[in-house]
Enzyme design. Structure first.
Site, PDB file in Angstrom:
ATOM      1  N   ARG A  44     -13.795  -8.366   1.476  1.00 16.47           N
ATOM      2  CA  ARG A  44     -12.355  -8.158   1.229  1.00 16.47           C
ATOM      3  C   ARG A  44     -11.624  -9.479   1.468  1.00 16.47           C
ATOM      4  O   ARG A  44     -10.743  -9.871   0.724  1.00 16.47           O
ATOM      5  CB  ARG A  44     -11.787  -7.089   2.179  1.00 16.47           C
ATOM      6  CG  ARG A  44     -12.272  -5.676   1.938  1.00 16.47           C
ATOM      7  CD  ARG A  44     -11.867  -5.131   0.599  1.00 16.47           C
ATOM      8  NE  ARG A  44     -10.414  -5.100   0.410  1.00 16.47           N
ATOM      9  CZ  ARG A  44      -9.596  -4.146   0.877  1.00 16.47           C
ATOM     10  NH1 ARG A  44     -10.100  -3.110   1.535  1.00 16.47           N
ATOM     11  NH2 ARG A  44      -8.301  -4.193   0.646  1.00 16.47           N
ATOM     12  N   GLN A  91     -10.201  -3.824  -3.340  1.00 18.94           N
ATOM     13  CA  GLN A  91     -11.482  -3.355  -2.812  1.00 18.94           C
ATOM     14  C   GLN A  91     -12.580  -3.550  -3.854  1.00 18.94           C
ATOM     15  O   GLN A  91     -13.695  -3.970  -3.537  1.00 18.94           O
ATOM     16  CB  GLN A  91     -11.379  -1.871  -2.431  1.00 18.94           C
ATOM     17  CG  GLN A  91     -12.675  -1.273  -1.933  1.00 18.94           C
ATOM     18  CD  GLN A  91     -13.104  -1.824  -0.581  1.00 18.94           C
ATOM     19  OE1 GLN A  91     -12.340  -1.769   0.370  1.00 18.94           O
ATOM     20  NE2 GLN A  91     -14.319  -2.339  -0.478  1.00 18.94           N
ATOM     21  N   CYS A 106     -16.208   1.884   0.708  1.00 25.78           N
ATOM     22  CA  CYS A 106     -15.068   1.012   1.043  1.00 25.78           C
ATOM     23  C   CYS A 106     -14.679   1.118   2.515  1.00 25.78           C
ATOM     24  O   CYS A 106     -14.047   0.208   3.040  1.00 25.78           O
ATOM     25  CB  CYS A 106     -13.883   1.336   0.138  1.00 25.78           C
ATOM     26  SG  CYS A 106     -13.191   2.984   0.382  1.00 25.78           S
ATOM     27  N   HIS A 164      -7.466   1.079  -6.350  1.00 22.10           N
ATOM     28  CA  HIS A 164      -7.709   0.221  -5.175  1.00 22.10           C
ATOM     29  C   HIS A 164      -8.389  -1.067  -5.676  1.00 22.10           C
ATOM     30  O   HIS A 164      -9.563  -1.315  -5.405  1.00 22.10           O
ATOM     31  CB  HIS A 164      -8.568   0.964  -4.161  1.00 22.10           C
ATOM     32  CG  HIS A 164      -8.522   0.361  -2.786  1.00 22.10           C
ATOM     33  ND1 HIS A 164      -7.752  -0.745  -2.471  1.00 22.10           N
ATOM     34  CD2 HIS A 164      -9.155   0.716  -1.623  1.00 22.10           C
ATOM     35  CE1 HIS A 164      -7.917  -1.036  -1.191  1.00 22.10           C
ATOM     36  NE2 HIS A 164      -8.754  -0.173  -0.658  1.00 22.10           N
ATOM     37  N   ASP A 177     -16.998   7.617  -1.436  1.00 23.94           N
ATOM     38  CA  ASP A 177     -15.727   7.421  -0.725  1.00 23.94           C
ATOM     39  C   ASP A 177     -15.421   8.758  -0.048  1.00 23.94           C
ATOM     40  O   ASP A 177     -16.082   9.771  -0.342  1.00 23.94           O
ATOM     41  CB  ASP A 177     -14.637   7.022  -1.742  1.00 23.94           C
ATOM     42  CG  ASP A 177     -13.312   6.653  -1.082  1.00 23.94           C
ATOM     43  OD1 ASP A 177     -13.287   6.430   0.148  1.00 23.94           O
ATOM     44  OD2 ASP A 177     -12.284   6.605  -1.798  1.00 23.94           O
ATOM     45  N   ARG A 229       0.887  -1.179   0.000  1.00 23.25           N
ATOM     46  CA  ARG A 229       0.000   0.000   0.000  1.00 23.25           C
ATOM     47  C   ARG A 229       0.909   1.209   0.000  1.00 23.25           C
ATOM     48  O   ARG A 229       1.713   1.391   0.917  1.00 23.25           O
ATOM     49  CB  ARG A 229      -0.907  -0.008   1.235  1.00 23.25           C
ATOM     50  CG  ARG A 229      -1.602   1.323   1.473  1.00 23.25           C
ATOM     51  CD  ARG A 229      -2.697   1.251   2.504  1.00 23.25           C
ATOM     52  NE  ARG A 229      -3.878   0.600   1.955  1.00 23.25           N
ATOM     53  CZ  ARG A 229      -5.097   0.685   2.497  1.00 23.25           C
ATOM     54  NH1 ARG A 229      -5.289   1.374   3.608  1.00 23.25           N
ATOM     55  NH2 ARG A 229      -6.117   0.059   1.937  1.00 23.25           N
TER      56      ARG A 229
HETATM   57  N1  NVA Z   1      -9.799   6.870  -1.194  1.00 24.71           N
HETATM   58  C1  NVA Z   1      -9.452   6.421   0.122  1.00 24.71           C
HETATM   59  C2  NVA Z   1      -9.689   4.961   0.264  1.00 24.71           C
HETATM   60  C3  NVA Z   1      -9.391   4.409   1.627  1.00 24.71           C
HETATM   61  C4  NVA Z   1      -9.560   2.921   1.724  1.00 24.71           C
HETATM   62  C5  NVA Z   1      -8.000   6.752   0.409  1.00 24.71           C
HETATM   63  O1  NVA Z   1      -7.164   6.565  -0.476  1.00 24.71           O
HETATM   64  O2  NVA Z   1      -7.710   7.212   1.514  1.00 24.71           O
HETATM   65  N1   CP Z   2     -11.220  -0.039   2.510  1.00 27.74           N
HETATM   66  C1   CP Z   2      -9.954  -0.125   2.922  1.00 27.74           C
HETATM   67  O1   CP Z   2      -9.019  -0.318   2.151  1.00 27.74           O
HETATM   68  O2   CP Z   2      -9.807  -0.006   4.271  1.00 27.74           O
HETATM   69  P1   CP Z   2      -8.447   0.150   5.064  1.00 27.74           P
HETATM   70  O3   CP Z   2      -7.860   1.491   4.717  1.00 27.74           O
HETATM   71  O4   CP Z   2      -8.847   0.080   6.513  1.00 27.74           O
HETATM   72  O5   CP Z   2      -7.519  -0.952   4.688  1.00 27.74           O
END
Ligand code: NVA
Ligand code: CP
Length: 327
Positions: free
Chosen positions: A308, A147, A280, A144, A240, A117
């Site tokens: 997930r 997800q 998500c 992502h 989101d 990540r």
């Molecule tokens: N768009 C959000 C998704 C979190 C799972 C982010 O990147 O923070």
């Molecule tokens: N939806 C998602 O990716 O959650 P986290 O940021 O908690 O991993």
């Protein structure tokens, strides 16, 4: 629990060694992975455990916070008979300037798969290029994909189909979730509309590529700044956060720019009566979604979060353990 998605299912391998974006997969590969996920979910719900990844180890590098991704990957590896190692970039030499190339080369000598990540999507592309083991995208600024595999599984479970439905995403059109949803919808013949303020439109290259996939199905991709127009007849409503991880400094401005883009009961009047709501998570009640919607009867966000686990187990199994559908 739904039966498998009907399509010409052959025992197949995913062509790409890595899982970096939904756009890189074929429609058949996506349906195959979803069917694997349905099978694995059935196995887990029946109390049986798997051994397909016996002795295999997944390294998980996190440069951003996570609840769901971290725990679902770790639990998924355990349930498949393997093991996962959590590596915070703060605690490994990557955080002190060791190159992404060297990190990928070294870690691939120890583990059987890597999940990362990170921030710019180019980082994961470089990482994958230098890794000799499969790399899975656990979120970048642009994509992502794990997800969205869980989202497609959730939609299939609740709607009994994917092709021909209409999904409406309201919010930041230029974020990772919106991009992966556009790619995912186009791959399975789902119509998608995006309501986003001017200046926050999705990446043009992603949209143009997805339009080629959508054309094969005759499905549509619409992008507009008018949420009511985009919401009409939606079967699936998605949002989101307005400010993603790394955009914290823009939070105040984004709250102003996205004021008219909250998913609430007023806006959802334009969706189909039996719409489902996806997010998500993590969510900010009162910002991108009202409590009445996310905690209401249309919301399936906790099924989505659970999925997930199942969707990722399918990815892990296929990338790290072979392609057979049965345990
Ligand atoms: N768009 C959000 C998704 C979190 C799972 C982010 O990147 O923070
Ligand atoms: N939806 C998602 O990716 O959650 P986290 O940021 O908690 O991993």
């Amino acid at each position: 629990m739904q039966s498998v998605i009907p399509f010409e299912q052959h025992k197949m391998k995913i062509k790409s060694k890595h899982f970096l974006t939904i756009g890189e997969l074929s429609s058949e590969e996506i349906l195959f992975l979803l069917n694997e996920a349905i099978e694995l979910k059935k196995i887990q719900k029946s109390g049986r455990s798997g051994s397909v990844l016996n002795g295999k180890v997944l390294g998980m590098i996190f440069e951003k916070a996570s609840t769901r991704t971290r725990v679902s990957f770790e639990v998924g590896m355990l349930q498949l008979g393997g093991h996962a190692i959590f590596l915070s970039s703060k605690d490994i030499q990557l955080g002190r300037g060791e190159t992404i190339e060297d990190t990928a080369k070294v870690l691939s000598r120890y583990v059987d798969g890597l999940m990362i990540r990170t921030f710019e999507h180019e980082i994961i592309e470089t990482f994958a290029e230098h890794s000799s083991v499969p790399v899975i995208n656990g979120l970048t600024n642009m994509h992502h994909p794990t997800q969205v595999m869980a989202d497609l599984l959730t939609i299939y479970e609740h709607k009994g189909k994917l092709t021909g439905l209409k999904m409406c995403f309201v919010g930041d059109g230029n974020n990772n979730m919106c991009h992966s949803l556009i790619e995912g919808a186009a791959k399975v013949g789902m119509n998608i509309s995006v309501a986003t303020p001017n200046g926050y439109e999705p990446n043009k290259t992603i949209v143009n590529k997805a339009k080629i996939d959508a054309k094969k199905w005759g499905s549509t991709i619409e992008i507009d700044s008018n949420p009511v127009k985009m919401m009409k007849n939606a079967d699936i409503v998605v949002t989101d956060v307005f400010a993603s991880m790394g955009q914290e400094k823009e939070n105040h401005q984004r709250l102003i720019d996205f004021e008219a883009y909250q998913i609430n009961e007023n806006l959802c009047k334009y969706a189909n009566d039996n719409f489902i709501f996806l997010h998500c998570l993590p969510a900010h009640r009162g910002e991108e979604v009202s409590a009445a919607i996310i905690d209401g009867t249309h919301s399936v966000v906790f099924d989505e979060a659970e999925n997930r686990l199942h969707a990722q187990k399918a990815i892990l199994k296929v990338l790290m353990g072979g392609s057979s559908q049965k345990e």
